[in-house]
Design an enzyme around this catalytic site. Structure first.
Site, PDB file in Angstrom:
ATOM      1  N   ARG A  70      -5.579  -3.396  16.217  1.00 25.30           N
ATOM      2  CA  ARG A  70      -5.033  -1.904  16.015  1.00 25.30           C
ATOM      3  C   ARG A  70      -6.118  -0.722  16.926  1.00 25.30           C
ATOM      4  NH1 ARG A  70      -2.961  -1.292   9.827  1.00 25.30           N
ATOM      5  NH2 ARG A  70      -1.324  -2.749  10.112  1.00 25.30           N
ATOM      6  N   GLY A 106      -1.823   2.217  -9.545  1.00 25.76           N
ATOM      7  CA  GLY A 106      -1.748   2.898 -10.985  1.00 25.76           C
ATOM      8  C   GLY A 106      -0.389   2.419 -11.658  1.00 25.76           C
TER       9      GLY A 106
HETATM   10  C1  LIG Z   1       3.628   3.900   6.882  1.00 26.47           C
HETATM   11  C2  LIG Z   1       2.735   2.995   6.258  1.00 26.47           C
HETATM   12  C3  LIG Z   1       2.781   1.398   6.119  1.00 26.47           C
HETATM   13  C4  LIG Z   1       2.049   0.796   5.547  1.00 26.47           C
HETATM   14  N1  LIG Z   1       2.378  -0.604   5.390  1.00 26.47           N
HETATM   15  C5  LIG Z   1       1.506  -1.269   4.716  1.00 26.47           C
HETATM   16  C6  LIG Z   1       1.789  -2.769   4.944  1.00 26.47           C
HETATM   17  O1  LIG Z   1       2.758  -3.329   5.582  1.00 26.47           O
HETATM   18  N2  LIG Z   1       1.068  -3.712   4.440  1.00 26.47           N
HETATM   19  C7  LIG Z   1       0.068  -3.304   3.689  1.00 26.47           C
HETATM   20  O2  LIG Z   1      -0.778  -3.901   2.925  1.00 26.47           O
HETATM   21  N3  LIG Z   1      -0.357  -1.700   3.518  1.00 26.47           N
HETATM   22  C8  LIG Z   1       0.506  -0.961   4.227  1.00 26.47           C
HETATM   23  N4  LIG Z   1       0.127   0.389   4.027  1.00 26.47           N
HETATM   24  C9  LIG Z   1      -1.094   0.869   3.276  1.00 26.47           C
HETATM   25  C10 LIG Z   1      -0.400   0.722   1.655  1.00 26.47           C
HETATM   26  O3  LIG Z   1       0.743   1.351   1.528  1.00 26.47           O
HETATM   27  C11 LIG Z   1      -1.380   1.886   1.050  1.00 26.47           C
HETATM   28  O4  LIG Z   1      -2.688   1.640   1.140  1.00 26.47           O
HETATM   29  C12 LIG Z   1      -1.031   1.388  -0.728  1.00 26.47           C
HETATM   30  O5  LIG Z   1       0.248   1.473  -0.795  1.00 26.47           O
HETATM   31  C13 LIG Z   1      -1.847   2.700  -1.400  1.00 26.47           C
HETATM   32  O6  LIG Z   1      -1.258   2.378  -2.785  1.00 26.47           O
HETATM   33  P1  LIG Z   1      -2.082   3.447  -3.942  1.00 26.47           P
HETATM   34  O7  LIG Z   1      -1.375   2.814  -5.179  1.00 26.47           O
HETATM   35  O8  LIG Z   1      -3.521   3.125  -3.955  1.00 26.47           O
HETATM   36  O9  LIG Z   1      -1.744   4.640  -3.578  1.00 26.47           O
HETATM   37  P2  LIG Z   1      -0.257   5.536  -3.523  1.00 26.47           P
HETATM   38  O10 LIG Z   1       1.110   4.610  -3.438  1.00 26.47           O
HETATM   39  O11 LIG Z   1      -0.457   6.538  -2.458  1.00 26.47           O
HETATM   40  O12 LIG Z   1      -0.153   6.194  -4.755  1.00 26.47           O
HETATM   41  C14 LIG Z   1      -0.718   7.423  -5.200  1.00 26.47           C
HETATM   42  C15 LIG Z   1      -0.217   7.932  -6.678  1.00 26.47           C
HETATM   43  O13 LIG Z   1      -0.964   8.969  -7.190  1.00 26.47           O
HETATM   44  C16 LIG Z   1      -0.346  10.091  -7.592  1.00 26.47           C
HETATM   45  N5  LIG Z   1      -1.366  10.959  -7.294  1.00 26.47           N
HETATM   46  C17 LIG Z   1      -2.236  11.364  -6.377  1.00 26.47           C
HETATM   47  N6  LIG Z   1      -2.856  12.474  -6.450  1.00 26.47           N
HETATM   48  C18 LIG Z   1      -2.769  12.793  -7.676  1.00 26.47           C
HETATM   49  C19 LIG Z   1      -3.116  14.026  -8.668  1.00 26.47           C
HETATM   50  N7  LIG Z   1      -3.953  14.861  -8.258  1.00 26.47           N
HETATM   51  N8  LIG Z   1      -2.341  14.069  -9.857  1.00 26.47           N
HETATM   52  C20 LIG Z   1      -1.451  13.345 -10.331  1.00 26.47           C
HETATM   53  N9  LIG Z   1      -0.836  12.151  -9.587  1.00 26.47           N
HETATM   54  C21 LIG Z   1      -1.618  11.972  -8.290  1.00 26.47           C
HETATM   55  C22 LIG Z   1       0.827  10.026  -6.725  1.00 26.47           C
HETATM   56  O14 LIG Z   1       1.665  10.808  -7.338  1.00 26.47           O
HETATM   57  C23 LIG Z   1       1.181   8.543  -6.626  1.00 26.47           C
HETATM   58  O15 LIG Z   1       1.663   8.275  -7.704  1.00 26.47           O
HETATM   59  C24 LIG Z   1       0.984   1.183   4.793  1.00 26.47           C
HETATM   60  C25 LIG Z   1       0.730   2.597   4.947  1.00 26.47           C
HETATM   61  C26 LIG Z   1       1.515   3.368   5.178  1.00 26.47           C
HETATM   62  C27 LIG Z   1       1.306   5.030   5.169  1.00 26.47           C
END
Ligand SMILES: Cc1cc2nc3c(=O)[nH]c(=O)nc-3n(C[C@H](O)[C@H](O)[C@H](O)COP(=O)(O)OP(=O)(O)OC[C@H]3O[C@@H](n4cnc5c(N)ncnc54)[C@H](O)[C@@H]3O)c2cc1C
Ligand code: HEM
Ligand code: HEM
Ligand code: SF4
Ligand code: F3S
Ligand code: FES
Lengths: 247, 225, 637
Positions: free
Chosen positions: C330, C45
């Protein structure tokens, strides 16, 4: 273990707050926030409003959690956010006082939750490097000395939790602001915007109702990421240079 | 002008001016201490030194010119230092409108917490000190021109010594935190400086306090007559 | 529901370039006229918001967090992949593509994966220019490590905080645009619905979490970067607030939900300590490089690990997979740990855990080497468990970690609702049935920086977008729906806390739709979940009012959505009569206990359509083709 908790309850930003006492039975394996979760579950069961506190990752990285426990931001453990503090620390019969961060730059929203958006505004003022998406040169085109990358990373580790402000007797945001500036100012990529960044970030910090730094060092002691006050010295120095360059 | 304004316009800039003025005071206090040490060389040497301060720079400068320039300079810095201290303190007090209700001793130097009230104590002391030893207004046995006499008789009263002793403790604490702090404020934290700045602050504070306190002690024990 | 993937024609390595050329552009002067809503400030985002704003669009960015920087992307530890081949070890875009398709067990769309591999290099350039302090070698060039069993070193990292640093980079770029006024930031706003006008996504409805105000926000297109749904399991490595609400509300408005049963379980997490446990903590996979995994050979062995002699220990991974040993992928490592616990050989108070032992490594390399490698992880472990892993073996157990399923999107990242996009973990796009380590970050930023900003122009330039009045019936209708639902939740005054429902749901999903699934269990879950949902709407208790911060209300809304999602997860798992990637069906395994795919019948994406409040979800399929990477069964023997 049986504990007596004195928790700051405040209905809203303008409301008057006060301590409310709760008794709870905690396990030593719980984290501090899990202990509060259990208190909240019980409150909800009784139909009372649970204690509002903020937390998200619960592994010490997102910077969402934060409360002052017996006068210490994030509680007694070094290098530890409150979500990682565990109840092993306490023993049967302990009394614990829990308060929100107290600083005018961080107004209380409810109970233990405060508004830290001032930090975002400080970053918005200059805590970035301008680079249009897709216009960057090859990543290895500019080598960065390993020591610089490491030092920059030390500063970049800041999680924006605000414990530094909470701990500082002056409620100053210097440690946070300095860490954000140092992260970028230590890298070659950060040089072109360096002086403007320093001025803009400091001016914004000034406008956000924080206090002034008098080099107490309490911030460094409270910081869960061990950000050192060296970054403050660096920002001070950069400020002078920035004034000279800005003319 | 914009630069000066920006310099003073933020708390970071105000702190910088405090550090610079503070550093000048530190140098003054050290030089002053060495000057006062001449008292151990006897009345003649000491009076010669006091006179020297006034005739310094003659014949290029007039009598006491240098001293007045010096006084005006010091006063100006004192003003800046005090005003900046006042303004930054107010900003900080305002920044924590709601105090913690339960506060454990936070982990930092005791000295750092005494800067504000210690500074006020120093200000009062300087006023008193000038009325005491420079103008003689508060000195019961003041002989203009005989600095040695004023010095030695000045310390014969217990209340006076008590005032000096309290002031020296305030000074010690102010220096202990201030010297270190000034380095930090001016961004002087190279690896070598960083190693030295805290020990140096402690050393300066100890030496200044001990030497300054030695004067009244010497008067009381009869070493200085 | 029509599933048109819109994959461009032509050879795979030219599809994206060609597509970029073929797409309609919005001319610079017109960009100012368009307004895009981005929900989410995670990697996906924030990077999308920043880039769209830079291009000249008006952007509104929403997050329920108090600051965009708190998004769960911050927690990623390991690193981010890219095909830079800086190590000169033979990496290439094609190899990264190949590994990812294979890693996804041949259940991802080839063209998307290729594009991901292609832009991976630009990501690293962009991030370095933004000042992300990636690890460096002595010479000042970027360092890499190998990750997740890859044969090449292609993972870029910033200590154990790669996600944090990448997110801060995107956040900083976002805040710059907020400062310039091009992005309007709405924090502490939870999106609760999508506004559709003439079938197009034209806005969202949010609730202000501090004031409780329910507001409509209008725009020309909406992008959801709202993360994954691992918290359907209640306990997972995701942050406390992670939820499916945004995606689920979009699903209810017509966006197809793809492959919900594809969830990834991470083998090395700190086990559950008690029923008050609120979340699980991941320990880096790298620990398996030096640690040896074992359990006692006897069931119900209550001795402390030190008292169990060497010949009574079962180093089961080394025994079963001599070639890979403790480094099997995994899903295998997770499943075998579960088997051991099911056989009663689990360790620790809860008997849900296996040992990860560093004794040999410490003897071989010395404590200081181990400390240099894993010091901070050991410290974190000790902080949480109170045990010193230098002295006693760590206890680990698998935990839900990532969800490959999500909103179905076409090649342009658009869902089945015109004008509604899904990016990052919220969509289903690039990982197939399981995800390789360090690829989620790559996908999040790829979508946000390099894909969506181009593809959205194609839509905006062609769509008919009449102005929508603030009091249009569609807007008022959606606002009313949200208000009604919120009031319904607030009115719940039963006997059970919201949390207890979430916990119970998590148990069901974990037991029946977790590491291993079978028809019987799934069918039972499909009965228990609707019953639990019915009970929720009868007997849950929501305290407090709607006019100020009410975390119970927030949670209630999220749990209500999980209660719906969970059912579709189980349904999806039930109809996928094969084992692939993170989806393991007991009925479909080889005699050695390995996953057995059924390429003939299941080389497709399953997409679920919402058919109204009481209608059963309707299944659709997007067939997959593998032109460049011929499907093969994997073997780790
Ligand atoms: C512990 C852990 C370790 C990881 N390590 C790795 C790694 O080493 N390498 C790798 O590639 N991946 C890794 N991952 C996976 C990766 O971090 C995530 O898949 C990725 O960061 C997701 O990013 P995103 O932007 O899609 O979502 P997110 O970062 O989860 O962001 C979601 C956003 O949406 C907002 N949001 C959600 N719902 C709403 C709503 N209804 N209204 C308003 N806002 C909302 C939230 O506030 C947030 O800002 C890891 C995950 C975890 C849990
Ligand atoms: C007039 C009375 C004075 C007042 C009210 C005063 C007050 C203060 C205050 C509030 C500070 C800031 C505290 C801090 O940095 O931690 C300070 C700093 C300092 N003061 Fe004073 N002070 C006074 C006189 C003096 C004198 C006489 C000296 C020298 C002997 C002195 C030397 C310093 C130094 C070196 C600093 C450190 C500057 C810095 O940290 O940047 N001050 N003073
Ligand atoms: C016990 C310690 C001290 C002694 C014995 C001492 C002694 C003296 C004497 C004898 C004079 C008069 C000199 C003259 O007029 O010829 C003097 C002046 C002065 N002293 Fe001190 N002093 C001491 C400590 C200090 C300290 C700690 C400070 C500052 C913080 C200070 C600041 C001054 C000032 C500002 C003057 C006036 C100089 C002038 O304008 O003529 N003194 N002191
Ligand atoms: S500097 Fe430390 S205490 Fe302050 S916000 Fe950053 S991490 Fe928190
Ligand atoms: S505690 Fe406060 S005074 Fe400065 S050194 Fe830290 S900000
Ligand atoms: S909840 Fe994320 S740091 Fe504590």
């Amino acid at each position: 273990m049986k504990l007596k908790l004195h928790v700051w309850r405040q209905a809203g930003p303008a409301a008057r707050g006060g301590f409310v006492t709760y008794e709870t039975d905690a396990s030593e394996h719980m984290s501090f926030l899990e202990m509060l979760d259990v208190v909240n579950e019980e409150l909800e069961e009784k139909g009372e409003d649970p204690i509002v506190f903020d937390s998200d990752c619960r592994e010490g990285i997102c910077g969402t959690c934060g409360m002052v426990i017996n006068g210490r931001p994030h509680g007694p453990w070094k290098r530890t956010t409150v979500c990682q503090l565990h109840m092993r620390e306490y023993k049967d019969g302990d009394e614990i006082w829990v308060e929100p961060w107290r600083a005018d730059g961080f107004p209380v929203q409810k109970d233990l939750m405060v508004d830290r958006s001032a930090f975002d505004r400080i970053v918005a003022a200059g805590g970035y490097i301008s680079v249009r998406t897709g216009s960057a040169p090859d990543a290895n085109a500019i080598p960065v000395q390993q020591v610089d990358a490491e030092k920059s990373m030390d500063a970049a580790a800041c999680i924006g939790c605000g414990a530094c402000v909470a701990a500082c007797p002056n409620a100053s945001a210097m440690l946070f602001t300095s860490a954000k500036a140092a992260h970028l100012n230590l890298l070659p990529q950060g040089q072109p915007e360096r002086w403007g960044r320093v001025l803009d970030m400091i001016l914004t910090m000034e406008a956000e109702k924080f206090g002034t730094c008098t080099n107490h060092g309490a911030c460094e002691n409270a910081c869960p990421k061990e950000i050192k006050i060296d970054v403050i010295a660096m920002l001070n120095r950069d400020y002078m240079k920035a004034l000279l360059k800005a003319g | 002008m914009r630069r000066v304004y920006s310099l003073y316009g933020t708390s970071v800039g105000k702190k910088y001016t405090m550090a610079v003025s503070g550093a000048i005071f530190v140098l003054f206090v050290i030089v002053h201490m060495f000057g006062n040490l001449k008292v151990y060389l006897g009345a003649e040497a000491f009076n010669h030194y006091a006179e020297g301060l006034r005739s310094f720079g003659e014949p290029f400068l007039g009598y006491e010119w240098f001293l007045w320039v010096f006084r005006v300079g010091l006063l100006a810095f004192l003003l800046i230092h005090t005003v900046a201290a006042w303004q930054t303190s107010r900003q900080s007090w305002a920044a924590r409108g709601d105090k913690y209700k339960k506060q454990e001793k936070m982990v930092f130097h005791y000295a750092s917490r005494t800067m504000r009230w210690g500074g006020v104590a120093l200000l009062l002391f300087v006023v008193y000190h000038i009325l005491h030893l420079t103008t003689g207004t508060l000195h019961p046995d003041f002989v203009p021109g005989d600095a040695y006499h004023n010095f030695v008789t000045g310390f014969r009263s217990i209340p006076v010594v008590a005032v000096y002793a309290v002031a020296m403790i305030a000074l010690g604490l102010h220096l202990y935190h201030g010297v270190w702090s000034a380095f930090q404020t001016m961004g002087l934290d190279g690896p070598r400086i960083k190693k030295w700045r805290e020990p140096a602050a402690l050393l300066v504070a100890l030496v200044v306090v001990l030497v300054n306190l030695s004067f009244p002690v010497a008067v009381f024990t009869g070493i200085l007559q | 529901m029509e599933l048109r993937s819109k994959v461009p024609s032509g050879p795979i390595d030219q599809k994206w370039t060609k597509h970029k050329f073929d797409m309609k552009l919005v001319n610079p002067a017109n960009k100012r006229k368009y307004h895009v809503i981005v929900v989410g400030s995670g990697l996906a985002g924030a990077s999308a918001s920043a880039t769209l704003a830079e291009l000249g669009y008006h952007v509104s960015c929403f997050t329920y967090h108090d600051s965009p920087r708190r998004a769960h992307s911050i927690a990623a530890q390991g690193g981010i992949n890219a095909a830079k081949n800086y190590q000169g070890d033979g990496d290439s875009i094609f190899r990264l593509f190949y590994d990812t398709v294979k890693g996804g067990d041949f259940r991802a769309r080839e063209a998307n994966v290729y594009r991901l591999a292609e832009v991976s290099n630009e990501i690293i350039d962009q991030c370095v220019a933004q000042g992300i302090p990636f690890a460096r070698e002595y010479g000042g060039l970027l360092a890499n490590r190998s990750f997740g069993g890859a044969q090449v070193s292609r993972t870029f990292y910033a200590r154990g905080q790669t996600g944090q640093q990448l997110l801060l980079g995107a956040y900083q770029a976002l805040m710059k645009e907020v400062h310039s006024g091009q992005v309007k930031l709405y924090n502490q706003r939870e999106m609760l619905d999508v506004i559709l006008v003439d079938g197009q996504a034209r806005g969202i409805v949010t609730r202000h979490l501090v004031t409780g105000k329910i507001e409509a926000h209008l725009a020309d297109a909406v992008a959801l970067g709202t993360g994954g749904y691992s918290n359907a399991f209640y306990l997972s490595t995701n942050a406390m607030y992670c939820n499916v609400t945004a995606a689920w509300r979009a699903h209810r408005r017509g966006a197809g939900f793809a492959n919900p049963c594809y969830t990834q379980i991470h083998p090395t997490c700190i086990p559950v300590a008690g029923d008050y446990q609120s979340k699980l903590t991941l320990m880096s996979e790298s620990l398996r490089n030096d640690g040896r995994i074992w359990v006692s050979k006897t069931e119900g062995d209550d001795r402390v690990p030190g008292d169990i002699p060497e010949d009574e220990r079962d180093y089961y991974l080394e025994r079963m997979y001599p070639a890979f040993g403790n480094l099997v992928p995994r899903d295998l490592a997770s499943r075998r740990a579960k088997d051991m616990c099911d056989q009663g050989k689990g360790v620790g108070d809860t008997k849900l855990g296996v040992y990860l032992d560093f004794e040999d490594a410490i003897q071989r390399l010395g404590e200081d080497v181990i400390e240099a490698r894993y010091g901070n992880l050991f410290e974190m472990y000790e902080r949480i468990t109170g045990e010193n892993p230098y002295k006693v073996p760590m206890r680990i157990y698998p935990a839900p970690h990532y969800t490959m399923g999500g909103l179905w999107v076409d090649y342009n990242l658009m869902t089945t609702v015109p004008g509604l996009y899904a990016i990052g973990e919220a969509n289903f796009s690039d990982h197939g049935a399981t995800r390789l380590g360090a690829s989620a970050l790559m996908q999040g930023v790829a979508d946000g920086y390099f894909v969506l900003p181009y593809t959205i122009a194609d839509y905006l330039a062609q769509a008919k977008l009449d102005p929508v009045a603030e009091d249009a019936p569609e807007v008022r209708g959606t606002l009313e729906d949200v208000e009604t639902r919120t009031n319904r939740l607030l009115a719940l005054d039963g006997d059970r806390t919201v949390n207890s429902f979430h916990k119970e749901l998590g148990r069901i999903v974990w037991d029946e739709c977790g590491m291993a699934r079978n028809a019987e269990g799934l069918k039972s879950a499909l009965e228990r979940i609707p019953a639990l949902r019915a009970e929720f709407w009868e007997n849950a208790k929501v305290v407090g009012n709607g006019e100020s911060i009410n975390q119970t209300l927030e949670r209630a809304g999220r749990v209500a959505d999980f209660l719906e999602l969970a059912e579709v997860m189980c349904l999806d798992a039930l109809v996928r009569e094969e084992s692939c990637g993170g989806h393991f069906r007991d009925e479909h395994q080889t005699p050695e206990g390995e996953a057995r795919r059924d390429d003939e019948n299941f080389t497709h994406v399953t997409v679920w359509e919402h058919t109204g409040a009481d209608g059963p979800p309707r299944e659709h399929r997007e067939p997959l083709e593998f032109e460049y990477v011929p499907p093969s069964q994997r073997s780790y023997k």
